[in-house]
Design an enzyme around this catalytic site. Structure first.
Site, PDB file in Angstrom:
ATOM      1  N   ALA A  73       0.821  -1.213   0.000  1.00  0.00           N
ATOM      2  CA  ALA A  73       0.000   0.000   0.000  1.00  0.00           C
ATOM      3  C   ALA A  73       0.857   1.266   0.000  1.00  0.00           C
ATOM      4  CB  ALA A  73      -0.930  -0.014   1.207  1.00  0.00           C
ATOM      5  N   THR A  74       1.992   1.214   0.650  1.00  0.00           N
ATOM      6  CA  THR A  74       2.852   2.404   0.693  1.00  0.00           C
ATOM      7  C   THR A  74       3.224   2.829  -0.730  1.00  0.00           C
ATOM      8  OG1 THR A  74       3.747   1.785   2.835  1.00  0.00           O
ATOM      9  CG2 THR A  74       5.100   3.275   1.505  1.00  0.00           C
ATOM     10  N   ASN A 152      -6.750   3.183   9.819  1.00  0.00           N
ATOM     11  CA  ASN A 152      -5.959   2.081  10.363  1.00  0.00           C
ATOM     12  C   ASN A 152      -5.785   2.141  11.871  1.00  0.00           C
ATOM     13  OD1 ASN A 152      -4.391   4.355   9.300  1.00  0.00           O
ATOM     14  ND2 ASN A 152      -2.660   3.353  10.277  1.00  0.00           N
ATOM     15  N   GLN A 180      -7.148  -1.038   4.551  1.00  0.00           N
ATOM     16  CA  GLN A 180      -7.823  -1.616   5.718  1.00  0.00           C
ATOM     17  C   GLN A 180      -9.232  -2.105   5.406  1.00  0.00           C
ATOM     18  OE1 GLN A 180      -6.545  -2.229   8.652  1.00  0.00           O
ATOM     19  NE2 GLN A 180      -4.609  -1.163   8.454  1.00  0.00           N
ATOM     20  N   SER A 200      -3.569  -3.759  -0.195  1.00  0.00           N
ATOM     21  CA  SER A 200      -2.361  -4.395   0.353  1.00  0.00           C
ATOM     22  C   SER A 200      -2.695  -5.824   0.762  1.00  0.00           C
ATOM     23  CB  SER A 200      -1.876  -3.599   1.573  1.00  0.00           C
ATOM     24  OG  SER A 200      -0.764  -4.252   2.152  1.00  0.00           O
ATOM     25  N   HIS A 202      -1.089  -7.990   2.779  1.00  0.00           N
ATOM     26  CA  HIS A 202      -0.873  -8.503   4.148  1.00  0.00           C
ATOM     27  C   HIS A 202      -1.899  -7.984   5.148  1.00  0.00           C
ATOM     28  CE1 HIS A 202       1.234  -5.169   6.439  1.00  0.00           C
ATOM     29  NE2 HIS A 202       1.470  -4.722   5.213  1.00  0.00           N
ATOM     30  N   THR A 240      10.471  -6.719 -12.278  1.00  0.00           N
ATOM     31  CA  THR A 240       9.953  -8.078 -12.397  1.00  0.00           C
ATOM     32  C   THR A 240       8.976  -8.369 -11.265  1.00  0.00           C
ATOM     33  OG1 THR A 240      12.061  -8.713 -13.354  1.00  0.00           O
ATOM     34  CG2 THR A 240      10.666 -10.503 -12.558  1.00  0.00           C
ATOM     35  N   CYS A 326       3.325   1.702  11.291  1.00  0.00           N
ATOM     36  CA  CYS A 326       4.234   2.462  10.432  1.00  0.00           C
ATOM     37  C   CYS A 326       4.764   3.695  11.143  1.00  0.00           C
ATOM     38  CB  CYS A 326       3.528   2.860   9.143  1.00  0.00           C
ATOM     39  SG  CYS A 326       2.926   1.439   8.256  1.00  0.00           S
TER      40      CYS A 326
HETATM   41  N1  PMP Z   1      -2.240   2.501   4.324  1.00  0.00           N
HETATM   42  C1  PMP Z   1      -2.869   2.046   5.416  1.00  0.00           C
HETATM   43  C2  PMP Z   1      -4.238   2.547   5.725  1.00  0.00           C
HETATM   44  C3  PMP Z   1      -2.259   1.103   6.236  1.00  0.00           C
HETATM   45  O1  PMP Z   1      -2.892   0.649   7.305  1.00  0.00           O
HETATM   46  C4  PMP Z   1      -0.961   0.651   5.903  1.00  0.00           C
HETATM   47  C5  PMP Z   1      -0.240  -0.339   6.792  1.00  0.00           C
HETATM   48  N2  PMP Z   1      -0.113   0.105   8.121  1.00  0.00           N
HETATM   49  C6  PMP Z   1      -0.345   1.149   4.756  1.00  0.00           C
HETATM   50  C7  PMP Z   1      -1.015   2.076   3.995  1.00  0.00           C
HETATM   51  C8  PMP Z   1       1.007   0.653   4.326  1.00  0.00           C
HETATM   52  O2  PMP Z   1       0.841  -0.649   3.855  1.00  0.00           O
HETATM   53  P1  PMP Z   1       2.023  -1.567   3.328  1.00  0.00           P
HETATM   54  O3  PMP Z   1       2.585  -2.212   4.550  1.00  0.00           O
HETATM   55  O4  PMP Z   1       1.354  -2.565   2.421  1.00  0.00           O
HETATM   56  O5  PMP Z   1       2.989  -0.707   2.608  1.00  0.00           O
END
Ligand code: PMP
Length: 393
Positions: A73-74, A152, A180, A200, A202, A240, A326
């Site tokens: 997601a980042t 989150n 989320q 994302s 995970h 890749t 994060c």
């Molecule tokens: N956006 C939100 C709302 C999140 O909760 C998170 C993870 N804490 C992220 C972005 C970042 O996700 P990723 O670990 O997949 O980079």
């Protein structure tokens, strides 16, 4: 600790679903480069990636051709903001909320330093942005509005379809970080309204290190790549692809699409049971954020005394969190809770809890016992707790 650890931090990450692990293991012989389609090894890998892409698209009612795989997601958030900025010829306005994830707020701030006109809107005390404030901020100079779907830290849900209606009136692109919400809430791009969606794996029982940016038709020409190299992912995200991670993400999405309603109901009932236990054990504790517009399974509580870290110590074996994973290297109070109007001290006394697909009723019962014992322990050790016990405050 007389019990196994109880994991209640599913907003930070989720365990791999056994079905995801099985799909990844089943396909672990696919060593070919999915972009080398001039031989069988590459073709087989490419087929697996395209199946995964269809599964991701299907989970959100979308079109597989619009899924751009990223590392998570980042990266998807960075691609949405910087990519839209790179593609813009005239519009310079960016509108976002103070409660967004750092991977939206920091790119927004960087774009501000590059001359874009960035407005970071406040939210109301329930964590929801006032639609009138969005209406006042968006105009025909607005390039992009970025509003996350589910927060989150608190689980609070923003009204994305209503915000989309405002954006569409002014021709602005709407990006929504759905990290989320995928798997936690039903998500369908055909009625959601956002043009760009961040996903994302995970956060929905898939592997770490993969996610996607979904680029809807309205934003089709509105994104340019921010990393340069090969032409993979339609030239938008060169490099890749990690085949096993794509397979895991695809399977996680396939499962999420099937299980989302059942999961939501179960997670909701377990979380509400735990929340009630907490509020009974700590009579002066309060829920942070909207009690009603909240994703199933998630809640954030402000405790009457003791810091988040002391609370976490007292909640022995219950793995909750005092803030965003994060931001855990930063010792500042949660900017999300401060944006809800909490003082730094109140934010510091807040914890987030989030149950998941594999949380059991028995775990919630044990967590309840731990909460009651923590309440007794803290009322003896904390001066504020002692005051409360003799009935003052
Ligand atoms: N956006 C939100 C709302 C999140 O909760 C998170 C993870 N804490 C992220 C972005 C970042 O996700 P990723 O670990 O997949 O980079």
């Amino acid at each position: 600790m007389a019990h196994a650890p109880i994991y209640l931090d599913h907003q930070a990450s989720t365990p791999l679903d056994p079905r995801v692990r099985a799909a990844m293991t089943r396909n672990d012989g696919l060593y070919g480069n999915p972009h080398s389609t001039n031989h069988l090894a590459g073709i087989e890998a490419a087929r697996a990636v395209e199946t995964a892409r269809r599964q991701v698209a299907r989970a959100i009612g979308g079109d597989a051709r619009r899924v751009v795989f990223t590392s998570g997601a980042t990266e998807a958030n960075n691609l949405a903001l910087f990519g839209a900025a790179r593609a813009s010829s005239g519009r310079r306005g960016i509108v976002t909320l103070g409660t967004e994830h750092s991977s939206v707020l920091e790119p927004a701030q960087a774009l501000g330093e590059m001359g874009f006109d960035v407005q970071t809107l406040p939210v109301q005390s329930d964590g929801i942005v006032d639609l009138d404030a969005v209406e006042r901020a968006v105009n025909e100079r607005t390039l992009l509005v970025s509003v996350m779907h589910v927060n989150n830290e608190t689980g609070v849900i923003q009204a994305i379809p209503a915000i989309a209606e405002i954006c569409q009136r002014f021709g602005a692109i709407l990006h929504s970080d759905c990290a989320q919400s995928l798997g936690r809430l039903p998500l369908d791009v055909r009625n959601f309204g956002a043009d760009l969606l961040t996903l994302s794996a995970h956060k929905c029982y898939g592997p770490k290190g993969i996610g996607a940016l979904y680029i809807g038709t309205r934003a089709r020409n509105g994104i340019r790549p921010v990393t340069l190299g090969g032409g993979q992912e339609g030239g938008l995200r060169p490099g890749t692809l990690p085949v096993p991670l794509c397979i895991g993400f695809g399977e996680a999405c396939r499962v999420a699409a099937i299980d989302v309603h059942v999961d939501a109901e179960r997670m909701s009932s377990l979380a509400e049971e735990l929340l009630k236990t907490i509020l009974d054990a700590f009579p002066r504790a309060e829920l942070n954020g909207s009690p009603t517009h909240r994703a199933p399974g998630a809640f954030n509580v402000r405790f009457p005394s003791a810091s988040g870290d002391e609370l976490l110590d007292a909640l022995e074996g219950v793995q909750a969190s005092s803030g965003s994973a994060c931001a855990s290297v930063v010792t500042e109070p949660s900017p999300v809770l401060v944006a809800y109007g909490l003082s730094s001290a109140e934010a510091d006394r807040s914890l987030r809890f989030c149950v998941g697909r594999f949380t059991t009723q028995e775990e919630i019962r044990i967590a309840g016992d731990v909460v009651r014992s923590a309440a007794r322990q803290l009322s003896i050790s904390s001066p504020i707790g002692r005051t409360a016990r003799v009935g003052i405050g």
